[in-house]
Design a protein around this motif. Structure first.
Motif, short mmCIF file in Angstrom:
data_model
loop_
_atom_site.label_atom_id
_atom_site.label_comp_id
_atom_site.label_asym_id
_atom_site.label_seq_id
_atom_site.Cartn_x
_atom_site.Cartn_y
_atom_site.Cartn_z
N MET A 34 0.86 -1.18 0.00
CA MET A 34 0.00 0.00 0.00
C MET A 34 0.89 1.23 0.00
O MET A 34 1.89 1.29 0.72
N GLY A 35 0.52 2.21 -0.80
CA GLY A 35 1.34 3.41 -0.87
C GLY A 35 0.51 4.67 -1.00
O GLY A 35 -0.64 4.64 -1.42
N TRP A 36 1.13 5.76 -0.59
CA TRP A 36 0.59 7.10 -0.83
C TRP A 36 1.50 7.80 -1.84
O TRP A 36 2.73 7.82 -1.65
N TYR A 37 0.91 8.34 -2.87
CA TYR A 37 1.62 9.09 -3.89
C TYR A 37 1.04 10.50 -3.94
O TYR A 37 -0.07 10.75 -3.46
N ARG A 38 1.79 11.41 -4.56
CA ARG A 38 1.25 12.75 -4.75
C ARG A 38 1.67 13.27 -6.12
O ARG A 38 2.68 12.84 -6.69
N GLN A 39 0.86 14.20 -6.61
CA GLN A 39 1.11 14.75 -7.94
C GLN A 39 0.71 16.21 -7.98
O GLN A 39 -0.35 16.59 -7.47
N THR A 40 1.57 17.03 -8.60
CA THR A 40 1.28 18.43 -8.85
C THR A 40 1.21 18.63 -10.36
O THR A 40 1.76 17.83 -11.13
N PRO A 41 0.53 19.69 -10.80
CA PRO A 41 0.36 19.91 -12.24
C PRO A 41 1.70 19.94 -12.98
O PRO A 41 2.64 20.61 -12.55
N GLY A 42 1.77 19.20 -14.07
CA GLY A 42 2.97 19.19 -14.89
C GLY A 42 4.08 18.28 -14.41
O GLY A 42 5.13 18.20 -15.04
N LYS A 43 3.85 17.59 -13.29
CA LYS A 43 4.87 16.70 -12.75
C LYS A 43 4.37 15.28 -12.68
O LYS A 43 3.17 15.03 -12.65
N GLN A 44 5.33 14.35 -12.63
CA GLN A 44 4.96 12.95 -12.50
C GLN A 44 4.49 12.65 -11.07
O GLN A 44 4.92 13.31 -10.11
N ARG A 45 3.63 11.65 -10.98
CA ARG A 45 3.21 11.20 -9.66
C ARG A 45 4.42 10.61 -8.95
O ARG A 45 5.19 9.84 -9.54
N GLU A 46 4.60 10.96 -7.67
CA GLU A 46 5.75 10.47 -6.93
C GLU A 46 5.32 9.76 -5.66
O GLU A 46 4.31 10.11 -5.03
N LEU A 47 6.13 8.77 -5.28
CA LEU A 47 5.86 8.02 -4.07
C LEU A 47 6.19 8.87 -2.84
O LEU A 47 7.28 9.44 -2.76
N VAL A 48 5.27 8.90 -1.89
CA VAL A 48 5.48 9.62 -0.63
C VAL A 48 5.86 8.64 0.47
O VAL A 48 6.84 8.83 1.19
N ALA A 49 5.07 7.57 0.58
CA ALA A 49 5.31 6.58 1.63
C ALA A 49 4.63 5.29 1.23
O ALA A 49 3.63 5.31 0.51
N TYR A 93 -3.12 13.91 -3.44
CA TYR A 93 -2.56 12.69 -2.84
C TYR A 93 -3.44 11.50 -3.22
O TYR A 93 -4.67 11.55 -3.10
N TYR A 94 -2.77 10.44 -3.67
CA TYR A 94 -3.45 9.25 -4.13
C TYR A 94 -3.04 8.03 -3.30
O TYR A 94 -1.85 7.85 -2.99
N CYS A 95 -4.00 7.20 -3.01
CA CYS A 95 -3.75 5.91 -2.38
C CYS A 95 -3.58 4.86 -3.47
O CYS A 95 -4.27 4.92 -4.50
N ASN A 96 -2.68 3.92 -3.24
CA ASN A 96 -2.39 2.90 -4.26
C ASN A 96 -2.15 1.55 -3.62
O ASN A 96 -1.60 1.46 -2.51
N GLN A 97 -2.56 0.51 -4.32
CA GLN A 97 -2.21 -0.85 -3.92
C GLN A 97 -1.58 -1.56 -5.12
O GLN A 97 -2.17 -1.58 -6.21
N LYS A 98 -0.41 -2.14 -4.89
CA LYS A 98 0.27 -2.90 -5.93
C LYS A 98 0.41 -4.35 -5.48
O LYS A 98 0.91 -4.62 -4.39
N TRP A 99 -0.01 -5.25 -6.34
CA TRP A 99 0.13 -6.67 -6.08
C TRP A 99 1.37 -7.20 -6.80
O TRP A 99 1.66 -6.77 -7.92
N SER A 100 2.02 -8.18 -6.22
CA SER A 100 3.16 -8.80 -6.89
C SER A 100 2.73 -9.51 -8.16
O SER A 100 3.52 -9.67 -9.09
N ALA A 101 1.46 -9.93 -8.22
CA ALA A 101 0.95 -10.62 -9.40
C ALA A 101 0.58 -9.66 -10.53
O ALA A 101 0.14 -10.08 -11.59
N ASP A 104 -2.67 -3.26 -9.90
CA ASP A 104 -2.23 -1.90 -9.61
C ASP A 104 -3.47 -1.03 -9.54
O ASP A 104 -4.07 -0.73 -10.57
N TYR A 105 -3.86 -0.64 -8.32
CA TYR A 105 -5.13 0.03 -8.11
C TYR A 105 -4.93 1.40 -7.47
O TYR A 105 -4.07 1.56 -6.60
N TRP A 106 -5.77 2.36 -7.90
CA TRP A 106 -5.65 3.74 -7.43
C TRP A 106 -6.98 4.27 -6.92
O TRP A 106 -8.05 3.90 -7.41
N GLY A 107 -6.87 5.15 -5.94
CA GLY A 107 -8.04 5.90 -5.52
C GLY A 107 -8.23 7.12 -6.39
O GLY A 107 -7.46 7.36 -7.33
#
Length: 116
Positions: A34-49, A93-101, A104-107
């Protein structure tokens, strides 16, 4: 279908705090990472935690010591406690879940604005 719903964003003054929540449906938060990402206009989404299924946490360098990711397996939710907020933390800020299989899911995202 896996569903992630964020809440808790808003407007806060510099130095203030916010707590973001992400409630997950139709899967368990302990599957994958589970991860939190963030994105600002014109920039790529980045991992926060992030928190892996086994509980290992990771943080971006610029939030270490200020942000804390946690989870509640009973509520099937993940949280991001953000303290000492700075204007440069302003983002969606976006919530994300990544499975090893390969899953890749986003809020839908929640806006955080740090401004006086």
């Amino acid at each position: 279908q896996v569903q992630l719903v964020e809440s808790g964003g808003g407007l806060v003054q510099p130095g203030g705090s916010l707590r973001l929540s992400c409630v997950v449906s139709r899967t368990l938060i302990t599957i994958g990472t589970m991860g939190w990402y963030r994105q600002t206009p014109g920039k790529q989404r980045e991992l926060v935690a992030s928190v892996a299924g086994g509980g290992t946490t990771r943080y971006a360098d610029d939030v270490k010591g200020r942000f804390t990711i946690s989870r509640d397996v009973v509520k099937n939710a993940v949280f991001l406690q953000m303290n000492s907020l700075k204007p440069e933390d302003t983002a969606v800020y976006y919530c994300n879940q990544k499975w090893s299989a390969g899953g890749d899911y986003w809020g839908q995202g929640t806006q955080v604005t740090v401004s006086s």
